[in-house]
Design an enzyme around this catalytic site. Structure first.
Site, PDB file in Angstrom:
ATOM      1  N   SER A 237       0.844  -1.192   0.000  1.00 28.59           N
ATOM      2  CA  SER A 237       0.000   0.000   0.000  1.00 28.59           C
ATOM      3  C   SER A 237       0.881   1.244   0.000  1.00 28.59           C
ATOM      4  O   SER A 237       2.119   1.150  -0.019  1.00 28.59           O
ATOM      5  CB  SER A 237      -0.909   0.013   1.232  1.00 28.59           C
ATOM      6  OG  SER A 237      -0.124   0.104   2.423  1.00 28.59           O
ATOM      7  N   LYS A 238       0.241   2.404   0.017  1.00 24.85           N
ATOM      8  CA  LYS A 238       0.964   3.679  -0.062  1.00 24.85           C
ATOM      9  C   LYS A 238       2.008   3.826   1.040  1.00 24.85           C
ATOM     10  O   LYS A 238       3.040   4.464   0.838  1.00 24.85           O
ATOM     11  CB  LYS A 238      -0.019   4.850   0.017  1.00 24.85           C
ATOM     12  CG  LYS A 238      -0.798   5.099  -1.265  1.00 24.85           C
ATOM     13  CD  LYS A 238      -1.686   6.324  -1.097  1.00 24.85           C
ATOM     14  CE  LYS A 238      -2.463   6.620  -2.371  1.00 24.85           C
ATOM     15  NZ  LYS A 238      -3.338   7.813  -2.207  1.00 24.85           N
ATOM     16  N   ARG A 239       1.731   3.246   2.197  1.00 28.85           N
ATOM     17  CA  ARG A 239       2.678   3.440   3.305  1.00 28.85           C
ATOM     18  C   ARG A 239       4.017   2.753   3.061  1.00 28.85           C
ATOM     19  O   ARG A 239       4.993   3.014   3.760  1.00 28.85           O
ATOM     20  CB  ARG A 239       2.068   2.949   4.619  1.00 28.85           C
ATOM     21  CG  ARG A 239       1.809   1.466   4.695  1.00 28.85           C
ATOM     22  CD  ARG A 239       1.033   1.123   5.963  1.00 28.85           C
ATOM     23  NE  ARG A 239       0.762  -0.292   6.083  1.00 28.85           N
ATOM     24  CZ  ARG A 239       1.606  -1.170   6.593  1.00 28.85           C
ATOM     25  NH1 ARG A 239       2.801  -0.782   6.991  1.00 28.85           N
ATOM     26  NH2 ARG A 239       1.277  -2.450   6.681  1.00 28.85           N
ATOM     27  N   GLY A 241       5.621   3.213   0.333  1.00 27.61           N
ATOM     28  CA  GLY A 241       6.309   4.061  -0.648  1.00 27.61           C
ATOM     29  C   GLY A 241       5.541   4.074  -1.950  1.00 27.61           C
ATOM     30  O   GLY A 241       4.321   3.919  -1.973  1.00 27.61           O
TER      31      GLY A 241
END
Length: 471
Positions: A237-239, A241
């Site tokens: 996911s976005k967390r 990167g």
């Protein structure tokens, strides 16, 4: 039979690398078997679907070079067809109207969960006659006995009991068809023979097969691809990167590197690491994809990216590098040929962003030296060598400013001083580049140019003088 695959993203965000891998697998399967690759945009979620997301998906597909043979086809343009199929199912008694209020459904769910039962619709409206003018949804009348067998190309035989499947909604109260119905009709009308998609859709598959069979058709072949995890084992996911295709492009990755990395996420061919797109088409086998999830390793992607930067056509790499140079406020036409810079620097950078950053000194003067490099190499003992080099360089004609001639000058000064070449070249490199790393000193000086070289040596001599005065 002509193989027909499809990639069917929902335009509710960017093109995720997981989606890109699914698109790649569909593309490779179709190309290997002489088939057709269809792009279908599943935009029935009218609240979340946006034109910007559609453009992001199309832009990502174009950048990756995953050319589709048909599409993009949009589900929102096919509502009339979906509703005709729903009406057909209603007429045959294979679907029914349900007017259960929201409160009843919520209470049913709470009671089932309290009893540790799987939440599912209880068929309350199956025997009822709900008029078409009453507020209602339409539910598919799922078989109540038997099993649905999915002979998955990756996972093998998977059996689902119909008793565990409830009567799913196929048309909402606002008249909009739902995902599972739309997908079935699309795959049927588009002649899709192989559905290759993420394993998060696996639970939808028996429901879709039952709808297909209710319409009198046998299902396509299915292959459910395991998800991609981050380094911590959680779903990517976005967390973690950058996870969108365009974000990787902006970060300086090449499309061929990302494709090469994605094809190896869950699939392998011996110990081979580097694959051209043609080799992927020839060698890829969906049946050899691992059942287990794969972890995304950015360092491995960066290694592949460096390989493709280093071994790619310098002119093409230069074209891709140019916007990155421009973002640093540099017009690359004002300095050395960018393809020549790529040839000199390619082995030193893992991304185009990094390549641009370490190449700025070719185009503009720097403000400060790397502190460690200056402390080590721009010392009083280096002053005489730099001064002699400056004198020799100033006497050179512009047309003689070649790597060969510059190399001879540096070797000559080192010989005059009775030191090895490094004692002369390293202070010169720091003076001209601002740090202790660059291509060979002859290539570096040639690309920087005579005027900038003399100007930067003067700056270094002044730096040494001020340092000497402070001591």
């Amino acid at each position: 039979m002509t193989v027909r695959t499809r990639f069917a993203p929902s335009p509710t965000g960017y093109l995720h690398v997981g989606g890109a891998r699914t698109a790649l697998f569909n593309y490779l399967y179709a190309r290997k078997h002489g088939g057709r690759f269809v792009l279908r945009v599943e935009d029935t979620d009218l609240e979340r679907s946006t034109a910007e997301s559609v453009n992001a998906i199309l832009e990502g597909m174009t950048w990756l070079g995953l050319d589709y043979d048909e599409g993009p086809l949009f589900q929102t343009e096919r509502f009339e067809r979906y509703n005709a199929v729903i009406d057909e199912l209603l007429a045959k008694g294979l679907a029914y109207r349900c007017d259960c209020p929201k409160e009843r459904l919520e209470d049913l769910r709470e009671r089932q969960m309290a009893q540790r039962l799987k939440p599912r619709y209880d068929g309350h409206c199956r025997p009822k006659e709900v008029g078409p003018d009453q507020p209602h949804v339409v539910r598919f009348r799922n078989p109540t006995d038997g099993v649905v067998v999915v002979n998955d190309l990756i996972r093998g035989r998977i059996a689902f009991s119909n008793a565990e499947l409830d009567d799913l909604i196929i048309r909402r109260s606002d008249g909009a068809p739902t995902y599972n119905l739309s997908v079935v009709v699309d795959d049927l009308d588009m002649g899709i023979t192989h559905v290759i998609r993420g394993d998060d859709h696996l639970n939808n598959t028996p429901r879709q097969i039952n709808i297909l069979r209710a319409l009198g058709h046998e299902p396509p072949s299915y292959a459910h691809v395991p998800m991609i995890l981050g380094d911590d084992g959680a779903r990517l996911s976005k967390r973690h990167g950058a996870v969108s295709v365009i974000a990787f492009r902006e970060a300086g990755f090449l499309p061929e590197a990302l494709l090469n990395y994605l094809v190896r996420l869950g699939w392998s061919h011996g110990d081979q690491e580097i694959f051209s797109i043609q080799e992927m088409i020839e060698l890829f086998d969906i049946g050899e994809v691992n059942k287990a999830a794969s972890s995304f390793n950015t360092e491995k992607l960066a290694w592949l990216n460096q390989h493709y930067i280093q071994h790619g056509d310098p002119k093409r790499i230069a074209q891709l590098l140019s916007p990155q140079i421009g973002r640093l406020g540099i017009d690359p036409s004002t300095g050395p040929d960018l393809a020549t810079v790529v040839e000199a620097q390619a082995a030193r950078a893992k991304t185009l962003v990094e390549l641009a950053e370490i190449s700025t000194f070719f185009y503009r003067d720097f403000d400060v030296y790397d502190e460690g490099a200056a402390k080590k190499h721009l010392r009083p003992v280096a002053r005489e060598g730099l001064a002699r080099l400056r004198t020799a360089f100033e006497l050179m004609a512009y047309e003689d400013w070649t790597p060969e001639a510059l190399g001879r000058v540096c070797e000559g000064v080192a010989s005059e001083l009775g030191v090895n070449l490094g004692k002369v070249a390293q202070p010169l490199r720091v003076a001209v580049v601002g740090r202790a790393a660059s291509p060979g000193i002859d290539i570096t000086l040639h690309l920087v140019g005579k005027d900038a070289t003399l100007r930067r040596i003067d700056k270094a001599l002044d730096y040494i003088d001020r340092r000497t005065a402070q001591d």
